[in-house]
Scaffold this motif. Structure first.
Motif, PDB file in Angstrom:
ATOM      1  N   GLY A 124       0.802  -1.215   0.000  1.00 15.36           N
ATOM      2  CA  GLY A 124       0.000   0.000   0.000  1.00 15.36           C
ATOM      3  C   GLY A 124       0.835   1.265   0.000  1.00 15.36           C
ATOM      4  N   VAL A 125       2.156   1.116   0.243  1.00 14.95           N
ATOM      5  CA  VAL A 125       3.035   2.284   0.148  1.00 14.95           C
ATOM      6  C   VAL A 125       3.051   2.816  -1.274  1.00 14.95           C
ATOM      7  CG1 VAL A 125       5.403   3.080   0.462  1.00 14.95           C
ATOM      8  CG2 VAL A 125       4.420   1.435   2.049  1.00 14.95           C
ATOM      9  N   SER A 126       3.088   1.896  -2.243  1.00 12.85           N
ATOM     10  CA  SER A 126       3.033   2.299  -3.646  1.00 12.85           C
ATOM     11  C   SER A 126       1.589   2.624  -4.025  1.00 12.85           C
ATOM     12  CB  SER A 126       3.559   1.170  -4.537  1.00 12.85           C
ATOM     13  OG  SER A 126       4.894   0.850  -4.192  1.00 12.85           O
ATOM     14  N   GLU A 127       1.413   3.617  -4.831  1.00 13.07           N
ATOM     15  CA  GLU A 127       0.068   4.053  -5.211  1.00 13.07           C
ATOM     16  C   GLU A 127      -0.548   3.060  -6.182  1.00 13.07           C
ATOM     17  OE1 GLU A 127      -2.191   7.928  -7.208  1.00 13.07           O
ATOM     18  OE2 GLU A 127       0.003   7.877  -6.983  1.00 13.07           O
ATOM     19  N   ASN A 128      -1.785   2.660  -5.904  1.00 13.99           N
ATOM     20  CA  ASN A 128      -2.556   1.794  -6.793  1.00 13.99           C
ATOM     21  C   ASN A 128      -3.611   2.641  -7.488  1.00 13.99           C
ATOM     22  OD1 ASN A 128      -4.696  -0.133  -7.697  1.00 13.99           O
ATOM     23  ND2 ASN A 128      -3.342  -1.623  -6.717  1.00 13.99           N
ATOM     24  N   THR A 129      -3.519   2.736  -8.814  1.00 12.80           N
ATOM     25  CA  THR A 129      -4.383   3.638  -9.580  1.00 12.80           C
ATOM     26  C   THR A 129      -5.819   3.145  -9.687  1.00 12.80           C
ATOM     27  OG1 THR A 129      -3.678   2.547 -11.622  1.00 12.80           O
ATOM     28  CG2 THR A 129      -2.438   4.484 -10.910  1.00 12.80           C
ATOM     29  N   HIS A 130      -6.069   1.893  -9.353  1.00 12.37           N
ATOM     30  CA  HIS A 130      -7.411   1.342  -9.514  1.00 12.37           C
ATOM     31  C   HIS A 130      -8.033   0.950  -8.176  1.00 12.37           C
ATOM     32  CE1 HIS A 130      -5.363   0.645 -13.393  1.00 12.37           C
ATOM     33  NE2 HIS A 130      -6.541   0.893 -13.924  1.00 12.37           N
ATOM     34  N   SER A 131      -7.534   1.504  -7.067  1.00 15.79           N
ATOM     35  CA  SER A 131      -8.095   1.161  -5.772  1.00 15.79           C
ATOM     36  C   SER A 131      -9.530   1.661  -5.623  1.00 15.79           C
ATOM     37  CB  SER A 131      -7.226   1.739  -4.659  1.00 15.79           C
ATOM     38  OG  SER A 131      -7.143   3.157  -4.784  1.00 15.79           O
ATOM     39  N   ALA A 132      -9.890   2.797  -6.261  1.00 16.27           N
ATOM     40  CA  ALA A 132     -11.261   3.308  -6.188  1.00 16.27           C
ATOM     41  C   ALA A 132     -12.242   2.350  -6.842  1.00 16.27           C
ATOM     42  CB  ALA A 132     -11.340   4.691  -6.839  1.00 16.27           C
ATOM     43  N   VAL A 133     -11.805   1.704  -7.926  1.00 15.92           N
ATOM     44  CA  VAL A 133     -12.666   0.717  -8.596  1.00 15.92           C
ATOM     45  C   VAL A 133     -12.950  -0.454  -7.670  1.00 15.92           C
ATOM     46  CG1 VAL A 133     -12.850  -0.827 -10.568  1.00 15.92           C
ATOM     47  CG2 VAL A 133     -11.807   1.419 -10.848  1.00 15.92           C
ATOM     48  N   VAL A 134     -11.940  -0.885  -6.923  1.00 16.74           N
ATOM     49  CA  VAL A 134     -12.120  -1.985  -5.972  1.00 16.74           C
ATOM     50  C   VAL A 134     -13.119  -1.597  -4.890  1.00 16.74           C
ATOM     51  CG1 VAL A 134     -10.938  -3.479  -4.317  1.00 16.74           C
ATOM     52  CG2 VAL A 134      -9.799  -2.834  -6.437  1.00 16.74           C
ATOM     53  N   ASP A 135     -13.031  -0.372  -4.380  1.00 17.37           N
ATOM     54  CA  ASP A 135     -13.988   0.087  -3.367  1.00 17.37           C
ATOM     55  C   ASP A 135     -15.404   0.127  -3.919  1.00 17.37           C
ATOM     56  OD1 ASP A 135     -11.859   0.392  -1.651  1.00 17.37           O
ATOM     57  OD2 ASP A 135     -11.594   2.527  -2.084  1.00 17.37           O
ATOM     58  N   ASP A 136     -15.547   0.528  -5.188  1.00 16.89           N
ATOM     59  CA  ASP A 136     -16.884   0.570  -5.804  1.00 16.89           C
ATOM     60  C   ASP A 136     -17.476  -0.828  -5.929  1.00 16.89           C
ATOM     61  OD1 ASP A 136     -16.636   3.289  -5.995  1.00 16.89           O
ATOM     62  OD2 ASP A 136     -15.939   3.267  -8.079  1.00 16.89           O
ATOM     63  N   ILE A 137     -16.654  -1.806  -6.286  1.00 14.00           N
ATOM     64  CA  ILE A 137     -17.163  -3.180  -6.427  1.00 14.00           C
ATOM     65  C   ILE A 137     -17.580  -3.744  -5.078  1.00 14.00           C
ATOM     66  CG2 ILE A 137     -16.519  -5.531  -7.079  1.00 14.00           C
ATOM     67  CD1 ILE A 137     -14.737  -4.365  -9.223  1.00 14.00           C
ATOM     68  N   VAL A 138     -16.801  -3.445  -4.035  1.00 17.12           N
ATOM     69  CA  VAL A 138     -17.139  -3.943  -2.691  1.00 17.12           C
ATOM     70  C   VAL A 138     -18.452  -3.345  -2.208  1.00 17.12           C
ATOM     71  CG1 VAL A 138     -16.396  -3.956  -0.284  1.00 17.12           C
ATOM     72  CG2 VAL A 138     -14.743  -4.400  -2.098  1.00 17.12           C
ATOM     73  N   GLN A 148     -15.628  -1.756 -14.569  1.00 17.76           N
ATOM     74  CA  GLN A 148     -15.262  -2.094 -13.206  1.00 17.76           C
ATOM     75  C   GLN A 148     -14.491  -3.417 -13.155  1.00 17.76           C
ATOM     76  OE1 GLN A 148     -19.087  -1.976 -11.235  1.00 17.76           O
ATOM     77  NE2 GLN A 148     -18.690   0.056 -10.390  1.00 17.76           N
ATOM     78  N   LEU A 149     -14.953  -4.408 -13.932  1.00 13.39           N
ATOM     79  CA  LEU A 149     -14.239  -5.679 -13.982  1.00 13.39           C
ATOM     80  C   LEU A 149     -12.839  -5.503 -14.554  1.00 13.39           C
ATOM     81  CD1 LEU A 149     -17.070  -8.105 -15.184  1.00 13.39           C
ATOM     82  CD2 LEU A 149     -16.089  -7.919 -12.899  1.00 13.39           C
ATOM     83  N   THR A 150     -12.712  -4.655 -15.556  1.00 12.23           N
ATOM     84  CA  THR A 150     -11.389  -4.403 -16.145  1.00 12.23           C
ATOM     85  C   THR A 150     -10.470  -3.718 -15.136  1.00 12.23           C
ATOM     86  OG1 THR A 150     -12.419  -4.204 -18.329  1.00 12.23           O
ATOM     87  CG2 THR A 150     -10.191  -3.323 -18.062  1.00 12.23           C
ATOM     88  N   GLY A 151     -11.011  -2.716 -14.431  1.00 17.01           N
ATOM     89  CA  GLY A 151     -10.198  -2.041 -13.416  1.00 17.01           C
ATOM     90  C   GLY A 151      -9.817  -2.984 -12.279  1.00 17.01           C
ATOM     91  N   PHE A 152     -10.728  -3.887 -11.890  1.00 11.20           N
ATOM     92  CA  PHE A 152     -10.425  -4.860 -10.840  1.00 11.20           C
ATOM     93  C   PHE A 152      -9.299  -5.795 -11.280  1.00 11.20           C
ATOM     94  CE2 PHE A 152     -11.534  -9.115  -9.020  1.00 11.20           C
ATOM     95  CZ  PHE A 152     -11.060  -8.852  -7.746  1.00 11.20           C
ATOM     96  N   TRP A 153      -9.356  -6.240 -12.520  1.00 18.63           N
ATOM     97  CA  TRP A 153      -8.297  -7.130 -13.026  1.00 18.63           C
ATOM     98  C   TRP A 153      -6.953  -6.393 -13.076  1.00 18.63           C
ATOM     99  CZ3 TRP A 153      -5.677  -6.505 -17.781  1.00 18.63           C
ATOM    100  CH2 TRP A 153      -4.790  -7.538 -18.073  1.00 18.63           C
ATOM    101  N   GLN A 154      -6.973  -5.137 -13.495  1.00 15.98           N
ATOM    102  CA  GLN A 154      -5.732  -4.377 -13.540  1.00 15.98           C
ATOM    103  C   GLN A 154      -5.180  -4.113 -12.130  1.00 15.98           C
ATOM    104  OE1 GLN A 154      -6.763  -0.901 -15.795  1.00 15.98           O
ATOM    105  NE2 GLN A 154      -6.640  -1.941 -17.791  1.00 15.98           N
ATOM    106  N   SER A 155      -6.058  -3.900 -11.162  1.00 18.18           N
ATOM    107  CA  SER A 155      -5.600  -3.707  -9.778  1.00 18.18           C
ATOM    108  C   SER A 155      -4.970  -4.985  -9.239  1.00 18.18           C
ATOM    109  CB  SER A 155      -6.775  -3.282  -8.898  1.00 18.18           C
ATOM    110  OG  SER A 155      -6.354  -3.055  -7.575  1.00 18.18           O
TER     111      SER A 155
END
Length: 449
Positions: A124-138, A148-155
């Motif tokens: 988590g020290v490194s920035e994850n550009t798709h973390s917001a997509v993960v929060d939306d799916i949850v 959203q599925l594409t962003g989740f796979w990239q995350s």
């Protein structure tokens, strides 16, 4: 004549009074009858009025009941129609979604795991550009969209790549004084962060880190990870539990911590152990010197020296002109004196060996009393509250046993050496008595003793 007239007048008067009273009674009865009829008429009127009101109320309630019944029938009909419609829609939804519902459950579960990994792992020290997509799916209540599925796979892909990287990062570190500062750290995959002082504990919720209270032996530092940055991980001490083992390492007590947990009783036991070891060392050196001197004296019995055997031989040289019985007693006296000197301090050593376990038991009882007092005050819900008393109880027991064992061993060894020296002295004394007896038997009769 006058009497008859008076009688007639009296009778007429009585008849007139009776007639008048009868009329009054009849009039009064008529009046009472009229009043009673009027009251009955009024009561009948009130009863008729009450009956009308009750009939009107009954009619009103009957109308309300009929209205409610009609509304209930209408609602029941609507409910049945809605149930049929809902069943058709559910069946239609099941047919249209197919296995997408199961897919949504799997995606959401993995999104929760990835969110926890992003928040608590050192990646988590490194920035994850798709973390917001993960929060939306949850947080979603419907099927995820294709973006959203594409962003989740990239995350997920970013997290996998980050877990295999050894990379320098800038981390916010809270020092021992509670001040925040930016420091340079090396992130070793998803296993840990290393600074100049060793491993640090990352807190994903706050976005900062603190130093562990205790570092592993030969643990990595920022300066020693030059080879790691180039890909050589052969000489790096890693924590595969991601900090759990490092946290437990801080709770591992050192030897000084264990001795400190023994309290006053533990210190007394250690003091007895030190005194006993000093006595054992002194007596061991003394007995070793005595054995060495006795061994040298056995080679030169004609020249008694300053040693236990030499002093016994000196008694024989002084008592050559005495009788056998006198010589035997003198030699026994010398052996007893030497034995007392040889066994000096051994009784104290044995006493200390017996006293140490008893003090350990005392510490055990004291620690358990303290534990029960803590339980009485705070209950037994938190084991940490009782840990101090139990630790003291166990440490003093161990110290008592550990102190008793070397003291008993030293007492046994020294007693054996002292017994061996005493046997040598007794054997030599018996030999001298036998030699004196032989000389006495060989002397001619009449020769003065």
């Amino acid at each position: 004549m006058k009497a008859r007239i008076l009688s007639t007048v009296l009778l007429c008067s009585l008849a007139s009074f009776a007639t008048h009273a009868t009329d009054e009674l009849a009039q009064k009865a008529s009046t009472d009858r009229q009043q009673q009829q009027q009251v009955e008429k009024q009561r009948r009127a009130e009863f008729n009025l009450t009956e009308k009101e009750l009939n009107a109320l009954k009619a009103e309630l009957t109308a309300k009941r009929d209205q409610l019944q009609s509304e209930t029938d209408a609602l029941a009909k609507t409910f049945g129609e809605n149930e049929n419609t809902l069943a058709r829609l559910e069946e239609q939804l099941r047919l249209e979604t197919g296995s997408l519902g199961e897919l949504f459950g799997v995606v959401r579960q993995n999104a929760k795991e990835l969110k926890s990994e992003l928040h608590f792992s050192v990646t988590g020290v490194s920035e994850n550009t798709h973390s917001a997509v993960v929060d939306d799916i949850v947080a979603a209540k419907s099927l995820p969209s294709m973006p959203q599925l594409t962003g989740f796979w990239q995350s997920l892909l970013e997290q996998i790549n980050a877990s295999g990287e050894v990379k320098k990062e800038n981390v916010t570190l809270i020092n021992g004084e509670g001040q925040k500062q930016q420091v340079e750290a090396v992130r070793i995959g998803a296993l840990g962060l290393v600074t100049d002082n060793g491993y640090i504990e990352w807190n994903g919720k706050r976005g900062d880190a603190v130093e562990y209270r205790k570092q592993p032996e030969q643990g990595p530092t920022l300066s020693s990870l030059a080879s790691v940055l180039s890909g050589d991980m052969s000489n790096v001490v890693l924590d595969p539990s991601r900090g759990i083992m490092l946290e437990q390492l801080a709770h591992t007590p050192s030897l000084s911590d264990r001795l400190q947990a023994g309290g006053v009783v533990g210190k007394i036991i250690l003091g007895l152990l030190a005194v006993g070891l000093v006595i054992a060392l002194v007596r061991g050196v003394s007995l070793a010197n005595a054995r060495r001197k006795i061994a040298a004296q056995l080679k030169q019995p004609e020249n008694p020296g300053d040693n236990p055997l030499g002093r016994v031989l000196a008694v024989y040289n002084k008592e050559q002109n005495r009788s056998v019985e006198a010589l035997e007693l003198r030699l026994l006296e010398a052996v007893v004196d030497e034995q007392a000197a040889l066994e000096k301090g051994l009784s104290m050593l044995k006493l200390l060996a017996a006293l140490a376990p008893m003090l350990g038991l005392l510490g055990t009882v004291t620690g358990m009393i303290e534990t029960f007092q803590v339980i009485t005050q705070f209950g037994n819900g938190d084991p940490k509250v009782m840990a101090g008393g139990i630790s003291m109880a166990l440490v003093t027991t161990v110290l008592g046993l550990v102190s008793a064992m070397p003291l008993l061993l030293a007492h046994n060894i020294l007693s054996t050496q002292s017994e061996n020296i005493r046997n040598i002295l007794e054997k030599q004394g018996i030999g001298l008595v036998a030699e004196q007896a032989e000389k006495t038997d060989l002397e001619p009769v009449g020769t003065p003793a």
